[in-house]
Design a protein around this motif. Structure first.
Motif, PDB file in Angstrom:
ATOM      1  N   LEU A  71       1.110  -0.625  -0.210  1.00 39.68           N
ATOM      2  CA  LEU A  71       0.102   0.479  -0.098  1.00 39.68           C
ATOM      3  C   LEU A  71       0.794   1.405   0.022  1.00 39.68           C
ATOM      4  O   LEU A  71       0.347   2.378  -1.047  1.00 39.68           O
ATOM      5  CB  LEU A  71      -0.719   0.340   1.620  1.00 39.68           C
ATOM      6  N   ALA A  74       1.822   2.087  -3.268  1.00 37.75           N
ATOM      7  CA  ALA A  74       1.268   2.054  -4.042  1.00 37.75           C
ATOM      8  C   ALA A  74       1.045   3.840  -3.673  1.00 37.75           C
ATOM      9  O   ALA A  74       1.397   4.549  -4.648  1.00 37.75           O
ATOM     10  CB  ALA A  74      -0.564   2.147  -4.192  1.00 37.75           C
ATOM     11  N   TYR A 168       2.644   0.845  -9.474  1.00 36.62           N
ATOM     12  CA  TYR A 168       1.153   1.421  -8.849  1.00 36.62           C
ATOM     13  C   TYR A 168       0.400   0.177 -10.093  1.00 36.62           C
ATOM     14  O   TYR A 168      -0.811  -0.148  -8.791  1.00 36.62           O
ATOM     15  CB  TYR A 168       0.753   3.098  -9.736  1.00 36.62           C
ATOM     16  N   VAL A 172      -2.224  -2.579  -6.900  1.00 36.06           N
ATOM     17  CA  VAL A 172      -3.190  -2.437  -6.417  1.00 36.06           C
ATOM     18  C   VAL A 172      -4.294  -4.129  -7.064  1.00 36.06           C
ATOM     19  O   VAL A 172      -4.651  -3.846  -6.055  1.00 36.06           O
ATOM     20  CB  VAL A 172      -3.850  -1.155  -7.662  1.00 36.06           C
ATOM     21  N   GLY A 176      -5.463  -5.256  -4.846  1.00 37.02           N
ATOM     22  CA  GLY A 176      -6.883  -5.404  -4.484  1.00 37.02           C
ATOM     23  C   GLY A 176      -7.908  -6.609  -4.401  1.00 37.02           C
ATOM     24  O   GLY A 176      -8.676  -6.009  -3.573  1.00 37.02           O
ATOM     25  N   ILE A 184      -8.286   0.713   0.401  1.00 32.97           N
ATOM     26  CA  ILE A 184      -7.329   1.148  -0.457  1.00 32.97           C
ATOM     27  C   ILE A 184      -6.436   2.742  -1.131  1.00 32.97           C
ATOM     28  O   ILE A 184      -5.496   2.787  -0.848  1.00 32.97           O
ATOM     29  CB  ILE A 184      -6.997   0.198  -1.974  1.00 32.97           C
ATOM     30  N   THR A 185      -7.887   2.680  -1.474  1.00 33.90           N
ATOM     31  CA  THR A 185      -7.846   4.488  -1.724  1.00 33.90           C
ATOM     32  C   THR A 185      -7.056   5.121  -0.942  1.00 33.90           C
ATOM     33  O   THR A 185      -6.387   6.454  -0.998  1.00 33.90           O
ATOM     34  CB  THR A 185      -9.401   5.157  -2.379  1.00 33.90           C
ATOM     35  N   VAL A 188      -3.696   5.285  -0.409  1.00 32.17           N
ATOM     36  CA  VAL A 188      -2.753   5.391  -1.376  1.00 32.17           C
ATOM     37  C   VAL A 188      -2.405   7.688  -0.991  1.00 32.17           C
ATOM     38  O   VAL A 188      -1.560   7.563  -0.683  1.00 32.17           O
ATOM     39  CB  VAL A 188      -3.364   5.151  -2.671  1.00 32.17           C
ATOM     40  N   ASN A 237      -9.455   2.780  -9.264  1.00 32.75           N
ATOM     41  CA  ASN A 237      -8.799   1.264  -8.938  1.00 32.75           C
ATOM     42  C   ASN A 237      -9.955   0.517  -8.549  1.00 32.75           C
ATOM     43  O   ASN A 237      -9.761  -0.981  -8.513  1.00 32.75           O
ATOM     44  CB  ASN A 237      -8.445   1.457  -7.069  1.00 32.75           C
ATOM     45  N   HIS A 241      -9.690  -3.205 -10.481  1.00 31.99           N
ATOM     46  CA  HIS A 241      -9.989  -4.451  -9.919  1.00 31.99           C
ATOM     47  C   HIS A 241     -11.024  -5.664 -10.842  1.00 31.99           C
ATOM     48  O   HIS A 241     -10.756  -7.215 -11.083  1.00 31.99           O
ATOM     49  CB  HIS A 241     -10.252  -4.465  -8.869  1.00 31.99           C
TER      50      HIS A 241
END
Length: 305
Positions: A71, A74, A168, A172, A176, A184-185, A188, A237, A241
């Motif tokens: 993470l 990313a 990146y 992800v 993901g 996750i976002t 980031v 993202n 995925h």
């Protein structure tokens, strides 16, 4: 043809690229108000982090240091370091060079992921369609000016930005399937903010309240932070995925098209016949690439927050 259930993810990727293609206008406005690229990045990511926090309050950390390191990678490659290398490239090389080189990110992403993941290998139809879209992107970026001035330092920085986006995408993709997209976002944004702070030891933050109170400044910061960062990173993202990193990253070819249209509408730049031909190639190439998606690219539908 594209499955009906996938349309919303393609729409999300297209919307994201459309917004990202328009962000250069906001950035130029903020630079005109004496903000530096590092200050703009800090403010937009800080605003995005504040906005995304209420949506992702349950989980605070990843399961294990390896996932946390992924993470962090990313956040650096898709955040602080990416934006710094891209903006530094613009100081040494013409904008056309930088745009063209940065938009090669789909090529590098496809090459890396085709080697690392069997499910991300492209079919001949997808390769042909992507090649046509890439050719169209070149025409749009050049916009009738078929002269590129080599600038080794700037061009290498732009290539670094493209490769950072490739990393990146890989980061992800690897993480993901195990965590919600919003989590996750948020990570980031957090690691992007954390890793931009050392820059201010050499270039102190100097944006005062008087500057932030200007409508042009706070309006563009809201757009960059809430829409272009918080919303668009979540959508991007999620699309990666669901569709796969290669298919999603191909939408970057639309970026110069949106940029040139925005420039024509907002600052009066001219759109040439070459750019229109390039736009047609991009649209046809993307349609051809998605006409018959490979079965290997089918990814189980995730639970997207």
């Amino acid at each position: 043809m594209i499955k009906y259930t996938e349309y919303k993810y393609h729409a999300a990727a297209l919307f994201t690229v459309a917004v990202w293609g328009a962000t250069f206008v906001s950035t130029k406005v903020l630079i005109a108000h004496s903000l530096t690229p590092a200050e703009i990045f800090l403010l937009r990511f800080a605003l995005a982090y504040v906005c995304i926090w209420p949506l992702s309050k349950g989980r605070l950390r990843a399961d294990g240091w390896r996932d946390e390191a992924m993470l962090a990678a990313a956040g650096v490659t898709g955040g602080s370091l990416y934006f710094l290398t891209e903006n530094m490239a613009l100081e040494y090389a013409p904008a056309s060079n930088v745009s063209l080189i940065v938009c090669t990110a789909p090529v590098w992403t496809a090459l890396l992921l085709s080697l690392a993941y069997r499910g991300e290998r492209m079919t001949r139809r997808q390769i042909g369609g992507s090649a046509l879209a890439f050719a169209g992107m070149v025409l749009v970026v050049l916009n009738g000016r078929f002269v590129l001035h080599l600038s080794p330092k700037g061009d290498l920085l732009a290539l670094s930005a493209a490769l950072l986006w490739m990393v990146y995408s890989l980061a992800v993709k690897r993480i993901g399937g195990r965590y919600p997209v919003v989590f996750i976002t948020r990570k980031v944004f957090f690691y992007g903010l954390l890793t931009i702070l050392p820059v201010f030891a050499f270039q102190p933050f100097s944006v005062g309240a008087e500057v932030l109170a200007r409508p042009a400044v706070w309006g563009n910061l809201l757009f960059l932070g809430v829409v272009a960062s918080m919303l668009c990173y979540i959508l991007w993202n999620a699309a990666m995925h669901r569709l796969g990193a290669v298919r999603t990253t191909n939408y970057i070819y639309f970026n110069p098209l949106v940029t040139i249209v925005t420039a024509a509408l907002c600052i009066g730049e001219r759109i040439t016949a070459a750019a229109l031909a390039g736009a047609a190639l991009i649209l046809y190439g993307m349609w051809r690439a998605e006409r018959r998606p490979a079965s290997g690219n089918k990814i189980p539908r995730p639970d997207v927050p």
